[in-house]
Design a protein around this motif. Structure first.
Motif, PDB file in Angstrom:
ATOM      1  N   PHE A  75      32.981  37.406  49.448  1.00 46.64           N
ATOM      2  CA  PHE A  75      34.386  37.455  48.885  1.00 46.64           C
ATOM      3  C   PHE A  75      34.471  37.381  47.339  1.00 46.64           C
ATOM      4  O   PHE A  75      35.474  38.098  46.790  1.00 46.64           O
ATOM      5  CB  PHE A  75      35.439  36.647  49.722  1.00 46.64           C
ATOM      6  CG  PHE A  75      35.534  36.961  51.218  1.00 46.64           C
ATOM      7  CD1 PHE A  75      36.347  37.826  51.508  1.00 46.64           C
ATOM      8  CD2 PHE A  75      34.850  36.249  52.105  1.00 46.64           C
ATOM      9  CE1 PHE A  75      36.393  38.040  52.885  1.00 46.64           C
ATOM     10  CE2 PHE A  75      35.008  36.460  53.526  1.00 46.64           C
ATOM     11  CZ  PHE A  75      35.999  37.426  53.600  1.00 46.64           C
ATOM     12  N   ASP A  76      33.652  36.405  46.827  1.00 45.18           N
ATOM     13  CA  ASP A  76      33.440  36.746  45.415  1.00 45.18           C
ATOM     14  C   ASP A  76      33.259  37.817  44.839  1.00 45.18           C
ATOM     15  O   ASP A  76      33.686  38.384  43.865  1.00 45.18           O
ATOM     16  CB  ASP A  76      32.457  35.626  45.265  1.00 45.18           C
ATOM     17  CG  ASP A  76      32.412  35.187  43.506  1.00 45.18           C
ATOM     18  OD1 ASP A  76      33.281  34.405  43.054  1.00 45.18           O
ATOM     19  OD2 ASP A  76      31.398  35.758  42.920  1.00 45.18           O
ATOM     20  N   THR A  77      31.944  38.772  45.554  1.00 47.17           N
ATOM     21  CA  THR A  77      31.846  40.010  45.053  1.00 47.17           C
ATOM     22  C   THR A  77      32.877  40.851  45.369  1.00 47.17           C
ATOM     23  O   THR A  77      32.927  41.887  44.436  1.00 47.17           O
ATOM     24  CB  THR A  77      30.244  40.326  45.877  1.00 47.17           C
ATOM     25  OG1 THR A  77      29.526  39.427  45.823  1.00 47.17           O
ATOM     26  CG2 THR A  77      29.810  41.729  45.337  1.00 47.17           C
ATOM     27  N   MET A  78      33.434  41.232  46.285  1.00 50.63           N
ATOM     28  CA  MET A  78      34.377  41.924  46.485  1.00 50.63           C
ATOM     29  C   MET A  78      35.662  41.695  45.528  1.00 50.63           C
ATOM     30  O   MET A  78      36.367  42.475  45.107  1.00 50.63           O
ATOM     31  CB  MET A  78      34.999  41.765  48.078  1.00 50.63           C
ATOM     32  CG  MET A  78      34.003  42.593  48.898  1.00 50.63           C
ATOM     33  SD  MET A  78      34.827  42.549  50.746  1.00 50.63           S
ATOM     34  CE  MET A  78      35.384  41.249  50.933  1.00 50.63           C
ATOM     35  N   GLU A  79      36.157  40.483  45.183  1.00 57.54           N
ATOM     36  CA  GLU A  79      37.111  40.070  44.448  1.00 57.54           C
ATOM     37  C   GLU A  79      36.814  40.797  42.896  1.00 57.54           C
ATOM     38  O   GLU A  79      37.779  41.220  42.387  1.00 57.54           O
ATOM     39  CB  GLU A  79      37.372  38.751  44.405  1.00 57.54           C
ATOM     40  CG  GLU A  79      38.505  38.190  43.656  1.00 57.54           C
ATOM     41  CD  GLU A  79      38.669  36.658  43.523  1.00 57.54           C
ATOM     42  OE1 GLU A  79      39.275  36.480  42.350  1.00 57.54           O
ATOM     43  OE2 GLU A  79      38.733  36.265  44.496  1.00 57.54           O
ATOM     44  N   ALA A  80      35.569  40.707  42.443  1.00 56.52           N
ATOM     45  CA  ALA A  80      35.163  41.057  41.291  1.00 56.52           C
ATOM     46  C   ALA A  80      35.487  42.671  41.071  1.00 56.52           C
ATOM     47  O   ALA A  80      35.629  43.248  39.884  1.00 56.52           O
ATOM     48  CB  ALA A  80      33.679  40.621  41.040  1.00 56.52           C
TER      49      ALA A  80
END
Length: 681
Positions: A296-301
């Motif tokens: 989710f950190d990667t997608m949010e970026a």
């Protein structure tokens, strides 16, 4: 004859006979097959796993690979036949295609190791396996080594499920409306207030009847506009608890020629792999991200406009123990720690709710959901593995007594509606995003016929006639450039096995069961000149690009347009595959990445720790209508991508004014075929 084989396997097991191997031939292709009680579907599991190595022909026509009988859990660990190289399965290729001719070589070392090689007639090693014997202490007929315990203590206190006072998320965004869902995590009767751009918008009272959740419908919004929101929970004494600030951007209008981007995701916290505070990934920017659901950190970026959640976003049918060993299929690679953990399989409504609370409690997931509207679908694990309506789970090891899947379904559905931004009804639907994009959200789970019927020569419903009519009408009437089907079960990849084929395919080139429904849809698309239909899918726990083509179709039906399907996942669960392919509609892998691609066992169930096998999808449509699809690792690296130029119709004559084109760029991991070429030659 299997009864005779059962007798032999039982004798080997009951008498503690170790290190039995079968060397065979006859079938005119090369393979390594493993029989295992863990996969046996015949009701008999009291036998030891057995390896069988298959060679040939040495100088004859080549065929296959053949279909597998799963009575004793047989599966391919390696296979090489005409179909593997893109020929017809029963092609009868001459020895001139010498890479399909083979013999076997075996050697036993002085110390007792068995080394088996499958070798091409040119002398190249196609496949090999080194096997270490199990040594039996004859004094007590017990093995001299013992498998380690499957779990170990984490040595730390159990962490809380959540640290937020108020959980928030948004979804079902359109050009004029959105749903905003919230939960008061204090679990006390409260007045819930919604604030939009700093102004109080709505309020309601929440209590235990909905587990302190509520979804607000907000309409009358402007298109292509960013809004901020916040939710407050006020208890009886006036104490107010605030959520973090959320935001969303409404969809563009149907005529707006603007860029739109989104991600799609599936398969979260499956196979016992939950929230690990020690899980660490170095992302594509060189930053180390630690703890929880890193995807989710990667997608949010990437700042997507919205996200498609394609199902298996909880695993209600699986516990998440404090620690679990993960293997490559044969040996332990490491121990995965879950903190917090979850020690139950969901049966009651509160247990289904608890699964959603477990995942939503992850800080990275909460941050993503606060900033990204979602569209929710479900698949099987929101209820139980491979379930279908009317199913009765008889003597399942997961449940006490016989359990009705419909009863589990009703409880799960209530929890899903409560814990997702769904106002009151959960059904199939579509949503438009500007001139170039419309997304269709079918429900492949709620209206299906039983899985055991999926090999029948007569129609077996996946969507059912009403839903098929809805999808046909929607595709035909859509003026969007791209018509994307968010297919939470794949069209071409086989899922499940004999007697429980869970999607459309069934490993038979004939068009059977649910494939008759898919044939009807593909024929409709072709007959009505509908262009630019793409499938985005998940569920199978590996990453792939699949192409269906009439040029390769083996089912006798070729009046359909080629169709691309992009496969992602898992985002945080065990990884498997790549799976076998159903060739009825000419499906083949254009790209594939799963455990077998990296040299592990096909069904290895590798932990997220092997993060190069975890993935999500990203798609964007440009102002001019090009569709750019990326399959992305949870570290942010692009595993595979494709740019598709639309077929544009001349409306006055209903003729194509341009033909489709595409550019493919692949970076980093090799596809399975390339990897095998490197290993074998």
């Amino acid at each position: 004859r299997e009864l005779e084989l059962q007798e032999l396997l039982a004798f080997i097991n009951d008498n503690g006979i170790e290190n039995v191997v079968s060397l065979t031939s006859d079938v005119h292709f090369t393979a390594h097959v493993n029989l295992s009680p863990d996969r046996a579907e015949g009701g008999f599991t009291d036998f030891k796993p057995l390896d069988e190595f298959v060679i040939g022909p040495i100088h004859a026509g080549s065929f296959g690979p053949n279909y597998m009988d799963t009575s004793f859990g047989a599966q391919y660990e390696y296979e090489m036949g005409p179909l593997s190289l893109g020929y017809e399965r029963w092609a009868n290729l001459a020895p001139e295609v010498n890479e399909l001719q083979s013999f076997g070589h075996a050697s036993v070392s002085e110390t007792g190791e068995l080394h088996v090689k499958l070798i091409g007639i040119d002398g190249s090693v196609m496949y090999e396996k080194l096997m270490t014997p199990i040594i039996v202490d004859n004094s007590d007929s017990s093995s001299s080594t013992v498998a380690s315990d499957s779990t170990e203590s984490t040595g730390s206190l159990e962490l809380p499920i959540t640290t937020s006072d108020v959980f928030i998320q948004s979804g079902e965004v359109s050009d004029s409306s959105i749903n905003i869902m919230a939960r008061c995590n204090n679990e006390a009767g409260s007045t819930m207030k919604l604030w939009l751009d700093g102004a109080e918008m709505d309020s309601t009272d929440v209590n235990a009847n909905t587990d302190f959740t509520h979804t607000f419908l907000v309409d009358g919004l402007s298109s292509r506009t960013k809004y901020s929101y916040q939710v407050q929970c006020i208890v009886a004494d006036g104490t107010a608890l605030d959520s973090m600030e959320g935001s969303f951007t409404t969809a563009p209008g149907g005529d707006d020629e603007v860029e739109v981007s989104f991600v799609w995701a599936a398969d979260l916290a499956g196979q016992g792999y939950g929230r690990n505070p020690n899980f660490s990934v170095t992302n594509a920017n060189g930053e180390t991200v630690t703890g929880g659901y890193i995807v989710f950190d990667t997608m949010e970026a990437l700042s997507p406009d919205f996200a498609l959640f394609q199902g298996d976003l909880i695993y209600a049918d699986g516990a998440i123990p404090a620690a679990i060993n993960y293997t490559n299929g044969t040996e332990v690679l490491g121990t995965w720690v879950n903190n917090p953990s979850k020690d139950f399989v969901a049966v009651t409504l509160d247990e289904f709710r608890a699964n959603w609370k477990y995942n939503h409690g992850d800080d990275k997931m909460q941050s993503f959901l606060a900033k990204t509207p979602i569209f929710v679908q479900w698949d099987d694990h929101e209820v139980t593995n491979n379930w279908y309506p009317t199913e009765v789970l008889v003597n399942s090891p997961l449940y006490e007594g016989n359990v009705s899947a419909d009863e589990l379904y009703n409880r799960s559905l209530q929890a899903l509606i409560e814990f997702n931004p769904i106002e009151s009804e959960f059904t199939y639907r579509s949503q438009r995003f500007g001139k170039h994009l419309e997304i269709f959200f079918p429900d492949f789970r709620s209206y299906r016929d039983p899985n055991p019927d999926n090999s029948n020569p007569t129609l077996t419903d996946m969507m059912g006639p009403e839903q098929v009519a809805w999808l046909k009408d929607g595709l035909k009437s859509s003026s969007a450039t791209w018509k994307i089907i968010s297919a939470h079960d794949p069209l071409g990849v086989v899922t499940g096995s004999e007697g429980d084929y869970d999607s459309f395919g069934n490993e038979d080139p004939a068009i059977l069961g649910r494939e008759l429904e898919l044939q009807e849809l593909l024929a409709f698309i072709n007959d009505n000149g509908i262009e630019n239909v793409v499938s985005l899918t998940s569920d199978v726990h590996f990453t792939a690009h699949v192409n269906l083509s009439p040029d390769r179709a083996e089912g006798g039906f070729t009046d359909f347009k080629p169709l691309d399907e992009f496969v992602i996942g898992p985002i945080h669960a065990g990884s498997f595959g790549p799976n076998y392919m159903d060739t009825s509609f000419g499906a083949q892998y254009e790209y594939e990445m799963g455990p077998l691609s990296l040299g592990y066992e096909r069904w290895a169930n590798l932990a997220p720790e092997v993060n190069e096998l975890q993935s999500f999808g990203h798609a964007s449509v440009s102002e001019t209508g090009e569709l750019h699809v990326k399959l992305i690792g949870i570290d942010g690296s692009v595993m595979h991508e494709k740019i598709l130029s639309p077929v544009v119709l001349n409306d006055s004559a209903n003729e194509e004014s341009t033909s489709s084109g595409c550019v493919v760029v692949v970076s980093c991991p090799l596809g399975l075929f390339s990897l095998f070429v490197m290993m074998m030659f």
